[in-house]
Scaffold this motif. Sequence first.
Motif, short mmCIF file in Angstrom:
data_model
loop_
_atom_site.label_atom_id
_atom_site.label_comp_id
_atom_site.label_asym_id
_atom_site.label_seq_id
_atom_site.Cartn_x
_atom_site.Cartn_y
_atom_site.Cartn_z
N LEU A 53 43.42 13.77 30.55
CA LEU A 53 44.57 13.21 31.24
C LEU A 53 45.26 14.31 32.03
O LEU A 53 45.24 15.48 31.63
N ALA A 54 45.87 13.95 33.14
CA ALA A 54 46.56 14.93 33.98
C ALA A 54 47.88 14.36 34.48
O ALA A 54 48.00 13.15 34.69
N GLY A 55 48.86 15.24 34.67
CA GLY A 55 50.13 14.83 35.25
C GLY A 55 50.94 13.86 34.40
O GLY A 55 51.68 13.04 34.93
N VAL A 56 50.82 13.97 33.10
CA VAL A 56 51.49 13.05 32.18
C VAL A 56 52.97 13.44 32.08
O VAL A 56 53.30 14.60 31.82
N ASN A 57 53.87 12.45 32.25
CA ASN A 57 55.30 12.76 32.14
C ASN A 57 55.67 13.05 30.69
O ASN A 57 54.91 12.78 29.76
N LEU A 58 56.84 13.67 30.50
CA LEU A 58 57.26 14.12 29.17
C LEU A 58 57.36 13.00 28.16
O LEU A 58 56.99 13.17 26.99
N ARG A 59 57.85 11.84 28.57
CA ARG A 59 58.00 10.71 27.63
C ARG A 59 56.63 10.22 27.15
O ARG A 59 56.42 10.03 25.95
N ILE A 60 55.69 10.06 28.05
CA ILE A 60 54.34 9.60 27.66
C ILE A 60 53.63 10.71 26.88
O ILE A 60 52.94 10.43 25.90
N ARG A 61 53.83 11.95 27.27
CA ARG A 61 53.22 13.08 26.54
C ARG A 61 53.69 13.07 25.09
O ARG A 61 52.90 13.30 24.16
N GLU A 62 54.96 12.78 24.86
CA GLU A 62 55.50 12.73 23.49
C GLU A 62 54.86 11.57 22.71
O GLU A 62 54.54 11.72 21.54
N VAL A 63 54.67 10.43 23.36
CA VAL A 63 54.00 9.30 22.71
C VAL A 63 52.57 9.71 22.33
O VAL A 63 52.11 9.44 21.21
N LEU A 64 51.88 10.38 23.23
CA LEU A 64 50.50 10.81 22.96
C LEU A 64 50.46 11.84 21.82
O LEU A 64 49.57 11.81 20.98
N ARG A 65 51.44 12.74 21.80
CA ARG A 65 51.50 13.74 20.74
C ARG A 65 51.79 13.07 19.40
O ARG A 65 51.12 13.32 18.40
N THR A 66 52.76 12.18 19.38
CA THR A 66 53.17 11.50 18.14
C THR A 66 52.04 10.67 17.56
O THR A 66 51.86 10.61 16.35
N THR A 67 51.26 10.03 18.42
CA THR A 67 50.17 9.17 17.94
C THR A 67 48.87 9.94 17.69
O THR A 67 47.90 9.36 17.24
N GLY A 68 48.86 11.24 17.97
CA GLY A 68 47.69 12.06 17.67
C GLY A 68 46.67 12.18 18.80
O GLY A 68 45.65 12.83 18.63
N PHE A 69 46.92 11.58 19.94
CA PHE A 69 45.96 11.65 21.05
C PHE A 69 45.71 13.06 21.53
O PHE A 69 44.61 13.39 21.95
N THR A 70 46.74 13.90 21.46
CA THR A 70 46.60 15.26 21.98
C THR A 70 45.64 16.10 21.14
O THR A 70 45.22 17.17 21.57
N ARG A 71 45.27 15.62 19.96
CA ARG A 71 44.28 16.34 19.14
C ARG A 71 42.87 16.18 19.69
O ARG A 71 42.01 17.02 19.43
N PHE A 72 42.59 15.09 20.40
CA PHE A 72 41.22 14.87 20.86
C PHE A 72 41.09 14.60 22.35
O PHE A 72 39.97 14.55 22.87
N VAL A 73 42.20 14.43 23.07
CA VAL A 73 42.15 14.24 24.53
C VAL A 73 43.01 15.32 25.17
O VAL A 73 44.22 15.36 24.95
N PRO A 74 42.39 16.22 25.94
CA PRO A 74 43.19 17.28 26.58
C PRO A 74 44.09 16.73 27.67
O PRO A 74 43.75 15.76 28.35
N ILE A 75 45.25 17.34 27.80
CA ILE A 75 46.22 16.96 28.83
C ILE A 75 46.47 18.17 29.71
O ILE A 75 46.79 19.26 29.20
N TYR A 76 46.32 17.99 31.01
CA TYR A 76 46.52 19.06 31.99
C TYR A 76 47.76 18.77 32.81
O TYR A 76 48.15 17.61 32.97
N SER A 77 48.35 19.82 33.37
CA SER A 77 49.57 19.66 34.15
C SER A 77 49.34 18.85 35.43
O SER A 77 50.22 18.15 35.90
N ALA A 78 48.14 18.96 35.99
CA ALA A 78 47.80 18.26 37.23
C ALA A 78 46.30 18.01 37.26
O ALA A 78 45.55 18.54 36.44
N VAL A 79 45.85 17.24 38.23
CA VAL A 79 44.43 16.89 38.35
C VAL A 79 43.57 18.13 38.64
O VAL A 79 42.49 18.29 38.07
N GLU A 80 44.04 18.98 39.53
CA GLU A 80 43.23 20.13 39.96
C GLU A 80 42.75 21.00 38.80
O GLU A 80 41.56 21.32 38.73
N PRO A 81 43.63 21.42 37.86
CA PRO A 81 43.13 22.22 36.74
C PRO A 81 42.15 21.45 35.85
O PRO A 81 41.18 22.02 35.34
N ALA A 82 42.37 20.15 35.67
CA ALA A 82 41.46 19.35 34.85
C ALA A 82 40.08 19.29 35.49
O ALA A 82 39.06 19.45 34.82
#
Length: 152
Positions: free
Chosen positions: A110-139
Amino acid sequence: MGLTVESRADPVHTDLVVVTLTGEVDVATAGRLRDHLAALIARGARHLVLDFAGVAFIDSSGLSVLAGIHRLLSSPERPASGEGGAGSGGEGSRADGSGEGGRASGTLALAGVNLRIREVLRTTGFTRFVPIYSAVEPAVAVHQTTVPRAGP
């Protein structure tokens, strides 16, 4: 609000597709997103980068789609259309992560995720198995350096 989904394949790594989402990923739009991503995978996409910069909201239906697509891509041997379901495989997998036909498993980022959605992803454990990048280009850059070229 609805959801707009646009895809573009990487010109060099044709099995890498950037999917730009705009709107809300909720019960009303999750099915369409799932179908779009599943169709990309059926056509040979093995690495998906979802651009969330334009996504304002995601609910449990959207999270379920992300989990299912991650599971489908992570399976070393994805079934062809009409054969089995997401995540089937197992037998015939090799230690190098490829299936019987030498097909490697894929990735979801995932790329360019806003802070609110990033927190939902962190709380639900998604960030353990799906990387999140600041923008599309680095991903995309990470995938271009770690994924072999597709095709001959």
